[in-house]
Design a protein around this motif. Structure first.
Motif, short mmCIF file in Angstrom:
data_model
loop_
_atom_site.label_atom_id
_atom_site.label_comp_id
_atom_site.label_asym_id
_atom_site.label_seq_id
_atom_site.Cartn_x
_atom_site.Cartn_y
_atom_site.Cartn_z
N VAL A 20 0.86 -1.19 0.00
CA VAL A 20 0.00 0.00 0.00
C VAL A 20 0.89 1.24 0.00
O VAL A 20 2.03 1.20 0.45
N SER A 21 0.34 2.32 -0.48
CA SER A 21 1.09 3.58 -0.47
C SER A 21 0.85 4.30 0.85
O SER A 21 -0.15 4.05 1.55
N LEU A 22 1.72 5.23 1.18
CA LEU A 22 1.52 6.03 2.37
C LEU A 22 0.32 6.96 2.18
O LEU A 22 -0.36 7.29 3.15
N LEU A 23 0.05 7.34 0.95
CA LEU A 23 -1.14 8.13 0.64
C LEU A 23 -2.39 7.36 1.03
O LEU A 23 -3.30 7.89 1.66
N TRP A 24 -2.44 6.08 0.67
CA TRP A 24 -3.58 5.21 1.01
C TRP A 24 -3.68 5.08 2.54
O TRP A 24 -4.76 5.19 3.11
N LEU A 25 -2.54 4.84 3.20
CA LEU A 25 -2.54 4.69 4.66
C LEU A 25 -3.02 5.97 5.34
O LEU A 25 -3.83 5.91 6.26
N GLY A 26 -2.56 7.12 4.85
CA GLY A 26 -3.00 8.38 5.42
C GLY A 26 -4.51 8.56 5.30
O GLY A 26 -5.17 9.01 6.24
N ALA A 27 -5.05 8.19 4.15
CA ALA A 27 -6.50 8.29 3.94
C ALA A 27 -7.26 7.36 4.89
O ALA A 27 -8.30 7.74 5.44
N ARG A 28 -6.75 6.15 5.11
CA ARG A 28 -7.41 5.20 6.03
C ARG A 28 -7.33 5.71 7.45
O ARG A 28 -8.28 5.56 8.23
#
Length: 60
Positions: A20-28
């Motif tokens: 997963v990207s950090l962008l995805w993690l930040g959104a979650r």
């Protein structure tokens, strides 16, 4: 074993092969805090810790 280890173990077992990207993690993380505002401080601390994880190596 800490109580939280069970959740970490479940995460690794269910999604351990995913990338997963950090962008995805930040959104979650934002989504989680929106649904669970009482966890804002611990999530903020985790995010800050992750963001600064390599800072000590830069000082060497």
């Amino acid at each position: 074993m800490y109580f939280t280890d069970r959740g970490i173990e479940e995460l690794v077992e269910r999604r351990g092969e995913e990338e997963v990207s950090l962008l995805w993690l930040g959104a979650r993380l934002r989504e989680f805090v929106d649904l669970n505002p009482e966890f804002e401080t611990p999530v903020e601390r985790l995010a800050t810790w992750l963001a600064r994880l390599d800072d000590d190596e830069d000082d060497l």
